[in-house]
Design a protein around this motif. Structure first.
Motif, mmCIF file in Angstrom:
data_model
loop_
_atom_site.group_PDB
_atom_site.id
_atom_site.type_symbol
_atom_site.label_atom_id
_atom_site.label_comp_id
_atom_site.label_asym_id
_atom_site.label_seq_id
_atom_site.Cartn_x
_atom_site.Cartn_y
_atom_site.Cartn_z
ATOM 1 N N ALA A 27 0.832 -1.208 0.000
ATOM 2 C CA ALA A 27 0.000 0.000 0.000
ATOM 3 C C ALA A 27 0.865 1.255 0.000
ATOM 4 O O ALA A 27 0.551 2.242 -0.688
ATOM 5 C CB ALA A 27 -0.925 -0.010 1.218
ATOM 6 N N LEU A 28 1.977 1.222 0.735
ATOM 7 C CA LEU A 28 2.878 2.375 0.768
ATOM 8 C C LEU A 28 3.603 2.541 -0.567
ATOM 9 O O LEU A 28 3.924 3.668 -0.967
ATOM 10 C CB LEU A 28 3.891 2.212 1.898
ATOM 11 C CG LEU A 28 3.346 2.444 3.316
ATOM 12 C CD1 LEU A 28 4.349 1.989 4.358
ATOM 13 C CD2 LEU A 28 2.995 3.917 3.518
ATOM 14 N N LEU A 29 3.870 1.439 -1.251
ATOM 15 C CA LEU A 29 4.485 1.549 -2.571
ATOM 16 C C LEU A 29 3.529 2.168 -3.583
ATOM 17 O O LEU A 29 3.938 2.968 -4.438
ATOM 18 C CB LEU A 29 4.929 0.158 -3.059
ATOM 19 C CG LEU A 29 6.153 -0.450 -2.370
ATOM 20 C CD1 LEU A 29 6.392 -1.866 -2.878
ATOM 21 C CD2 LEU A 29 7.396 0.416 -2.595
ATOM 22 N N VAL A 30 2.263 1.805 -3.479
ATOM 23 C CA VAL A 30 1.267 2.372 -4.393
ATOM 24 C C VAL A 30 1.066 3.854 -4.121
ATOM 25 O O VAL A 30 0.989 4.675 -5.050
ATOM 26 C CB VAL A 30 -0.070 1.618 -4.264
ATOM 27 C CG1 VAL A 30 -1.156 2.286 -5.104
ATOM 28 C CG2 VAL A 30 0.092 0.160 -4.695
ATOM 29 N N LEU A 31 1.008 4.221 -2.842
ATOM 30 C CA LEU A 31 0.759 5.617 -2.472
ATOM 31 C C LEU A 31 1.531 5.912 -1.191
ATOM 32 O O LEU A 31 1.055 5.612 -0.091
ATOM 33 C CB LEU A 31 -0.750 5.846 -2.272
ATOM 34 C CG LEU A 31 -1.238 7.290 -2.244
ATOM 35 C CD1 LEU A 31 -1.006 7.953 -3.592
ATOM 36 C CD2 LEU A 31 -2.729 7.327 -1.915
ATOM 37 N N PRO A 32 2.742 6.484 -1.298
ATOM 38 C CA PRO A 32 3.587 6.676 -0.109
ATOM 39 C C PRO A 32 2.978 7.595 0.938
ATOM 40 O O PRO A 32 3.304 7.485 2.114
ATOM 41 C CB PRO A 32 4.871 7.270 -0.686
ATOM 42 C CG PRO A 32 4.861 6.892 -2.128
ATOM 43 C CD PRO A 32 3.425 6.872 -2.533
ATOM 44 N N ARG A 33 2.127 8.505 0.520
ATOM 45 C CA ARG A 33 1.499 9.444 1.455
ATOM 46 C C ARG A 33 0.055 9.669 1.013
ATOM 47 O O ARG A 33 -0.301 9.347 -0.125
ATOM 48 C CB ARG A 33 2.272 10.763 1.483
ATOM 49 C CG ARG A 33 2.349 11.456 0.143
ATOM 50 C CD ARG A 33 3.256 12.672 0.211
ATOM 51 N NE ARG A 33 4.613 12.290 0.538
ATOM 52 C CZ ARG A 33 5.501 11.901 -0.362
ATOM 53 N NH1 ARG A 33 5.154 11.804 -1.653
ATOM 54 N NH2 ARG A 33 6.719 11.585 -0.008
ATOM 55 N N PRO A 34 -0.779 10.189 1.903
ATOM 56 C CA PRO A 34 -2.183 10.407 1.522
ATOM 57 C C PRO A 34 -2.290 11.241 0.257
ATOM 58 O O PRO A 34 -1.611 12.250 0.081
ATOM 59 C CB PRO A 34 -2.769 11.140 2.733
ATOM 60 C CG PRO A 34 -1.915 10.693 3.882
ATOM 61 C CD PRO A 34 -0.543 10.526 3.322
ATOM 62 N N GLY A 35 -3.147 10.793 -0.645
ATOM 63 C CA GLY A 35 -3.295 11.507 -1.904
ATOM 64 C C GLY A 35 -4.214 10.768 -2.836
ATOM 65 O O GLY A 35 -5.055 9.970 -2.413
ATOM 66 N N GLY A 36 -4.035 10.978 -4.111
ATOM 67 C CA GLY A 36 -4.931 10.390 -5.081
ATOM 68 C C GLY A 36 -6.276 11.108 -5.082
ATOM 69 O O GLY A 36 -6.458 12.130 -4.410
#
Length: 323
Positions: free
Chosen positions: A149-158
């Motif tokens: 999950a961190l690889l897909v999105l390291p920080r809140p966003g999208g």
């Protein structure tokens, strides 16, 4: 042949209702506690019984209801998962990073569902085929999934499509409608051979296997369905917040276990019902809402929540022992 010579037959539904009554033992008190909290919440928040108020409440309950079902289906087979929260986070970030891109809503939803189902199935195969403890496998899996999950999105966003967020988390009771559909699908699943094998796989796996019950297949599919429910909950959470967060599901793991145990699901398998798990998740949601309106501090909320959970689980056990 005279009517007197024909032996009377028991009603066809008598065995079903006897089994259901046995499975409801220990959760009848929970239903009363849920009703009391529901009345209290209705008195504190008069908008609960309006369309928008009911919609907002069911939206806050829906993700917890899904993870409670995900945990319950595993506990019914004698398993457990510590990767519930990580799967919720993975579903949220996958949804937030794909649904506004080339895949679109349909492609993003399919990816979320496929990820949950596939990871759950892989976990079930490792647990069942390699005969490894579920708690160890899912604990290790939680770190791997959280890292993904961190690889897909390291920080809140999208981002989520605004129309989808309005549909799922707006002023319409879409969440309640989805929950009703999921419960109906669960009832249909229980009518299938693999669904009927769930309780046998948890209560007496050796005897069930010797009787020809597909115990291994039932357990593997239970893990797959559990993963699907978790990533689906993550998709809904992303729609609520309008974005993805790689750690947003952390609290769901312990809450899913608490809801299932509150609902009378036994750790050893073969005991409890899904309606009990749903009632347990509803009680947790109601407790949080009621204590918020009463002005409880966060520390007092945790203490009161723990005491209520202990009481709701212990009192029925004491009454059964007294009998």
């Amino acid at each position: 042949m005279s009517n007197a010579s024909v032996s009377p037959r028991a009603p066809s539904g008598s065995l079903y209702w006897a089994i259901q009554a046995k499975r409801n033992i220990g959760v009848r008190g929970l239903f009363l506690v849920v009703l009391a909290f529901l009345v209290a919440y209705g008195l504190l928040f008069h908008g609960l019984f309006t369309g928008s108020g009911f919609a907002k409440f069911t939206q806050s309950w829906f993700p917890l209801a899904l993870v409670a079902m995900a945990q319950a289906i595993l506990m019914l087979t004698g398993g457990i998962s510590l990767a519930i929260g990580a799967l919720v986070s993975l579903g949220a970030v996958l949804a937030a990073t794909t649904m506004t891109g080339p895949l679109g809503v349909a492609g993003g939803a399919a990816l979320v569902c496929l990820a949950g189902f596939g990871i759950g199935a892989a976990t079930g195969i490792i647990v069942v085929r390699l005969r490894l403890p579920a708690i160890v496998v899912t604990l290790a899996g939680s770190f791997i999934i959280a890292g993904a999950a961190l690889l897909v999105l390291p920080r809140p966003g999208g981002a989520m499509p605004p129309w989808l967020s309005d549909l799922l988390a707006g002023n319409t009771p879409a969440a309640f409608g989805l929950l009703v559909v999921i419960v109906l699908l669960w009832k249909l699943y229980l009518a299938t051979p693999l669904g009927l094998s769930l309780y046998a796989a948890g209560e007496n796996p050796v005897g069930a296997y010797r009787s020809g019950v597909p115990v291994d297949a039932a357990r593997i599919l239970a893990y797959a369905i559990s993963g699907l429910l978790c990533t689906g909950a993550g998709l809904f959470v992303a729609a609520q917040t309008g974005s993805g967060d790689p750690i947003i599901g952390n609290s769901f793991t312990l809450n899913s276990i608490a809801a299932a145990v509150l609902g009378g699901i036994g750790f050893l398998g073969g005991q409890g019902t899904m309606r009990g798990a749903l009632a347990g998740s509803l009680l947790l949601s109601l407790m949080i809402s009621v204590m918020f309106f009463l002005g409880f501090t966060p520390v007092a909320q945790y203490v009161a929540q723990g005491l209520i959970i202990i009481g709701a689980v212990a009192i029925p056990q004491f009454r059964m022992r007294a009998r």
